[in-house]
Write an enzyme that holds these catalytic residues in place. Structure first.
Site, short mmCIF file in Angstrom:
data_model
loop_
_atom_site.label_atom_id
_atom_site.label_comp_id
_atom_site.label_asym_id
_atom_site.label_seq_id
_atom_site.Cartn_x
_atom_site.Cartn_y
_atom_site.Cartn_z
N GLU A 394 0.83 -1.21 0.00
CA GLU A 394 0.00 0.00 0.00
C GLU A 394 0.86 1.26 0.00
O GLU A 394 0.73 2.11 0.88
CB GLU A 394 -0.94 0.00 1.22
CG GLU A 394 -2.00 -1.10 1.18
CD GLU A 394 -3.15 -0.80 0.23
OE1 GLU A 394 -3.08 0.22 -0.49
OE2 GLU A 394 -4.10 -1.59 0.20
N GLU A 470 -3.65 -10.63 -0.04
CA GLU A 470 -4.52 -10.58 1.14
C GLU A 470 -5.91 -10.99 0.67
O GLU A 470 -6.38 -10.52 -0.36
CB GLU A 470 -4.59 -9.16 1.74
CG GLU A 470 -3.28 -8.70 2.32
CD GLU A 470 -3.31 -7.25 2.84
OE1 GLU A 470 -4.40 -6.74 3.18
OE2 GLU A 470 -2.24 -6.65 2.90
C1 IPT Z 1 -5.16 -3.75 3.67
C2 IPT Z 1 -3.76 -3.62 4.22
O1 IPT Z 1 -2.80 -4.00 3.28
C3 IPT Z 1 -3.56 -4.42 5.46
O2 IPT Z 1 -2.35 -4.02 6.04
C4 IPT Z 1 -4.71 -4.22 6.41
O3 IPT Z 1 -4.74 -2.88 6.80
C5 IPT Z 1 -6.00 -4.54 5.74
O4 IPT Z 1 -6.16 -3.73 4.63
C6 IPT Z 1 -7.18 -4.26 6.66
O5 IPT Z 1 -7.10 -4.96 7.84
S1 IPT Z 1 -5.42 -2.35 2.65
C7 IPT Z 1 -7.12 -2.11 2.42
C8 IPT Z 1 -7.31 -0.74 1.79
C9 IPT Z 1 -7.71 -3.13 1.54
#
Ligand code: IPT
Length: 922
Positions: A394, A470
């Site tokens: 990010e 993720e």
């Molecule tokens: C995503 C982040 O990469 C991760 O670190 C964490 O913050 C997650 O979200 C939420 O728990 S970024 C998000 C804008 C999809």
């Protein structure tokens, strides 16, 4: 001032590999002297060896000072807790001065002061001489100590500022925790070695860069010169078979040991391969976290993480969002996990200001970003477990990504480059996304995703493997939809799997809250419980989400047909010979036969013996267990299981005996006494204490707007005759929507049968949280035994880990201890349940099944609680008997429950039977 400097540091030595060297090293961890100041503008006098620090506190190193009573932690996800005005930081800048004296062993000369990690800005003095400063919190730095070391007593002084220009590069979603949080040493090792070990066609190829000579006794390699390639018969390294060979490199002045794993990562026809075979990542995102020590994670805890991952069929880890402690990577090599090593870079908070001045795209920051990449790659380049380098997380898009990627490609062409933040993939070798929906993942799997505007980039990206760095946000109750993702990953070769967000809840141990999250320390800017989104609770107890993940990631699958079970091997790199197989037949959850199964190493069809017959509902469960001890689990550890129903059992007969004994309230038609037990209800219930996915996905707001948490009940008619019929309309205020409900009670033998008919009134467009009835029993009814799915909770799109059986638990044990209280503990597909006190009990039987929750607090109390200690047992046990619940999904971050898991209002009927325990026919 250096604090507001774009430069990443000064005075440090070139980065080099983390190596086990026989060169002497002094461990400088331990008790240091410590003083905290509220700002950064301080005299340097404390660096003087003669400075009197007797009035200071003592602080363990490594640690975060805030977790030792100096100031308090703060949590933000995306937001910077200071104005976005790079490279400036506020005057409010907690500054920790650290001092430590150490004695140099006799005859010691030269050496490097090595810091494995200091957050975020450190200035270092040795014996009053400034060595330089360093940023890059989760990266090592070395200073040449040689010129300033003196025989005998030496004094090291380190000033650590919480905020600096570099803080703009470290906006990861986690607690802001300054301090010297990784090891400090004085080492006389100076070696750097880069070992290249690949694997193809059954052979390993080895070479290395650096001075010295390399030997691997086990492979008969006695004296390899740098730059020379040798191919030998060797076993490959994979996460499933983490075969390591010990290489010894003899350099001038020291000998280092490197554990070599032969493996090749490649991309062919858009498929990610390891050693020429498809690599399916079953991964998790791991932050370094310990509820008491923050990111100063003890070695045993790192090891515990990996053991837990391996035991839950996880095969990969993304080191979100920074390089971990170096020991963690050694453990990944040794125990076997595929690793994406991620650079310590995140600038997410610039998104709040339209990405203006984002360091990723500002040439003044190029050196700092490259420095971070170099320090990671140089430190970690020898780990076979690391299969990709990630540029960060990010951090938006911009030209500095190319600077980082170009250098990395040159330095290490053997590993693909990963970065999610730039969907054009201009600088990456894989296409990575986060939280893409099932439908989008499927489109990508089929290669029919939306094209990029630039045809050249589009063609490049279309040839790349895809992974979700993720997905399945594990916040609170959930994640839902895991099985649906896995099905896609396994169907399309382009899909290389992904990494669940995230491994652990970052709840900090707290004296009143049990575990603290954002806001609990009075932070003015914070993101609440978004830091509580892991597969394990802060104490590393697996949550139901991890148990589900284990099931979904199983490397062995069972399919049942007439008299046979088909066993499929889903390992990527090994057969089934390390497993044993056992089968058990249970009737009503009670074992009636148990036998081993002979399964060929390659898997295949196995004939079942003749199975015993019986009247009750019978299930066959097959389990794959480790046949011998593995480094990550003992023999007997269950790796996979499958179940099939053999017979459904006789229909529940009626009991003979006296008519049921019950009383009801003639005004409300609700039961007040059943079999002599004081009860309340049952009455219709639609509400659940919103789970995080309901809340952050917006559904809970719509439910509340509609008033589903404050239903009114109006009894239209109470008819007595054969039984008791209560006609009612249940509806929230301020709307014309409602539900007509008819409760029909019929006495059957010694029990009571309840039929509930529900007919929606009006145009319901919002899904319902749940549909069921709720009743209250006296507090003494604290034990539950049920035949249904268990032992853990299950919702429509979760609960893959829950198998049919007979289970017992106390009401306390039925609660899943989510750090942020919310709906939990629902047991699914319950055929019957007995709720008992020491002297009596009620048996509830479904027709055919129901969902069960039992708690010592009401749904409203569960909803009102902010931390677990808010939940106080009352004088009732509240029992929900559900026909259905709405799915869980992962809408806190990602897609909501898939349509097939939604619960919509519609005509419904459900039946339940109540019997005193001991008198039922079942
Ligand atoms: C995503 C982040 O990469 C991760 O670190 C964490 O913050 C997650 O979200 C939420 O728990 S970024 C998000 C804008 C999809």
């Amino acid at each position: 001032m250096d604090l507001e400097n774009f430069a990443p540091g000064s005075g440090h030595l070139e980065p080099r590999a983390a190596l086990r060297s026989d060169a002497p090293s002094l461990d400088l961890n331990g008790d240091w002297r410590f003083r905290l100041s509220p700002g950064a503008n301080l005299p340097d006098d404390f660096a003087d060896p003669g400075y009197d620090d007797s009035g200071w506190d003592s602080l363990p190193v490594p640690s975060h000072w805030q977790l030792h009573g100096h100031g308090s932690p703060a949590y933000t996800n995306v937001l910077y807790p200071f104005p976005v005005d790079p490279p400036h930081v506020p005057n409010e800048n907690p500054t920790g001065d650290h001092r430590r004296a150490f004695d140099l062993p006799e005859g010691w000369t030269g050496g490097r002061l090595r810091f494995e990690g200091v957050e975020s800005f450190a200035r270092v003095w040795l014996n009053g001489h400034e060595l330089g400063f360093s940023t890059g919190s989760r990266l090592p730095v070395e200073f040449d100590a040689g010129p300033w070391l003196v025989p005998g007593r030496n004094v090291l002084a380190v000033r650590v500022h919480q905020w600096s220009a570099a803080s703009y590069l470290e906006d990861q979603d986690m607690w802001w925790l300054p301090g010297i949080f990784r090891d400090v040493s004085l080492t006389r090792s100076a070696a750097d070695v880069f070992v290249h070990a690949s694997y193809a066609d059954g052979r390993g190829t080895l070479s290395f860069d650096g001075p010295g000579r390399l030997a691997i006794a086990e492979l008969g390699i006695a004296d390899l010169a740098p730059g020379t390639e040798i191919t030998v018969d060797a076993e490959p390294w994979t996460a499933e078979t983490p075969r390591l060979y010990e290489a010894v490199v003899t350099l001038p002045g020291e000998t280092v040991r490197v554990r070599v794993g032969f493996r090749t990562i490649s991309i062919e026809d858009g498929v990610l391969l390891a050693n020429g075979r498809p690599l399916l990542l079953k991964g998790v995102n791991r932050h370094e976290f310990h509820p008491e020590h923050g990111r100063a994670v003890p070695y045993e805890t790192m090891r515990a993480d990996i053991l837990l991952m391996k035991r839950h069929n996880v095969n990969a880890v993304r080191t979100s969002h920074y390089p971990p402690h170096p020991d963690f990577l050694d453990l990944c090599d040794e125990l076997g996990l595929w690793v994406i090593d991620e650079c310590d870079l995140e600038t997410h908070g610039f998104g709040q200001v339209g990405w203006r001045a984002n360091p990723t795209d500002d040439p003044r920051w190029a050196e700092a970003l490259l420095d971070r990449m170099r320090r990671m790659v140089e430190r970690d380049k020898n780990h076979p477990s690391i299969i990709m380098w990630s540029l960060g997380n990010e951090a938006g898009v911009g030209r500095n990504l190319a600077v980082m990627a170009d250098w990395t490609r040159q330095r290490d062409p053997s590993r693909p480059i990963h970065y999610e933040g730039d969907w054009s993939c201009a600088n990456t070798d894989v296409y990575s996304r986060m939280y893409a929906s099932h439908a989008e993942v499927e489109a990508i799997g089929q290669g029919v995703e939306q094209p990029l505007p630039d045809p050249e980039l589009d063609a490049r990206r279309r040839a790349m493997p895809f992974l979700q760095c993720e997905y399945a946000h594990a916040m609170g109750n959930g994640p839902g939809g895991l099985a649906d993702y896995q099905e896609l990953f396994e169907r399309y070769p382009r899909l290389a799997g992904g990494f669940i967000w995230e491994w652990i809840d970052h709840g900090l141990t707290h004296p009143t809250f049990e575990y603290a999250y954002g806001g609990d320390y009075g932070e003015p800017v914070h993101d609440g419980n978004f830091v509580i989104d892991g597969l394990v609770f802060p104490d590393r107890t697996p949550s139901p989400g991890l148990l589900d993940l284990k099931k979904v990631f199983e490397p062995v699958r069972f399919e049942f047909a007439d008299q046979v079970v088909r066993v499929a091997n889903h390992h990527g790199y090994r057969d089934l010979s390390h497993l044993g197989f056992v089968a058990v037949v249970e009737e009503e959850g009670v074992p009636v036969a148990e036998f081993p199964l002979e399964v060929p190493a390659a898997g295949g069809e196995v004939k079942l013996p003749d199975l015993p017959a019986g009247d009750g509902e019978r299930w066959l469960t097959v389990r794959a267990v480790l046949a011998t001890d593995q480094p990550w689990a003992d023999a007997g550890h269950e790796v996979a299981w499958g179940q099939t129903r053999l017979s459904s059992g006789a229909v529940d007969g009626l009991t003979s005996g006296a008519a049921a004994d019950f009383d009801f309230d003639p005004g409300t038609g609700r039961l007040t006494r059943l079999f002599g037990i004081e009860v309340e209800g049952p009455q219709l219930e639609l509400w659940r204490a919103p789970i995080d996915n309901d809340t952050y996905g917006g559904l809970a707001g719509r439910w509340r707007d509609l008033g589903l948490h404050r239903l009114t009940h109006r009894v239209d008619a109470i008819e007595t005759g054969d039984g008791l019929t209560v006609r009612a309309r249940v509806a929230p205020a301020a709307t014309d929507l409602g539900l007509h409900v008819v409760y029909r009670w019929v006495a059957t033998g010694g029990g009571l049968e309840l039929t509930v008919d529900v007919e929606p009134d009006g145009d319901w467009t919002v899904p319902l949280p749940r549909l069921g009835v709720v009743m209250a029993l006296p507090a003494a009814f604290g034990d539950v035994t049920w035949f249904g799915r268990g032992p853990g909770e299950a919702y429509p799109d979760t609960g893959m880990a829950a198998r049919v059986g007979r289970w017992s638990a106390t009401v306390e044990e039925l609660q899943t201890p989510y750090v942020y209280p919310q709906e939990n503990g629902h047991r699914a597909d319950v055929r019957w349940a007995e709720l008992t006190s020491p002297s009596e009990g009620i048996r509830v039987t479904g027709a055919p099944v129901f969902g069960l929750t039992a708690r010592r607090w009401t749904t409203a109390e569960l909803e009102a609680a902010r931390h677990r200690p808010d939940l106080k047992p009352g004088d009732r046990v509240h029992v929900n008997l559900d026909l259905a619940q709405h799915g869980v999904g992962t809408a806190a971050c990602g897609p909501a429950a898939l349509p097939q898991y939604e619960l919509h209002a519609g005509p419904a009927t459900f039946r339940l039977r109540f019997d005193p325990t001991g008198s039922s026919s079942v």
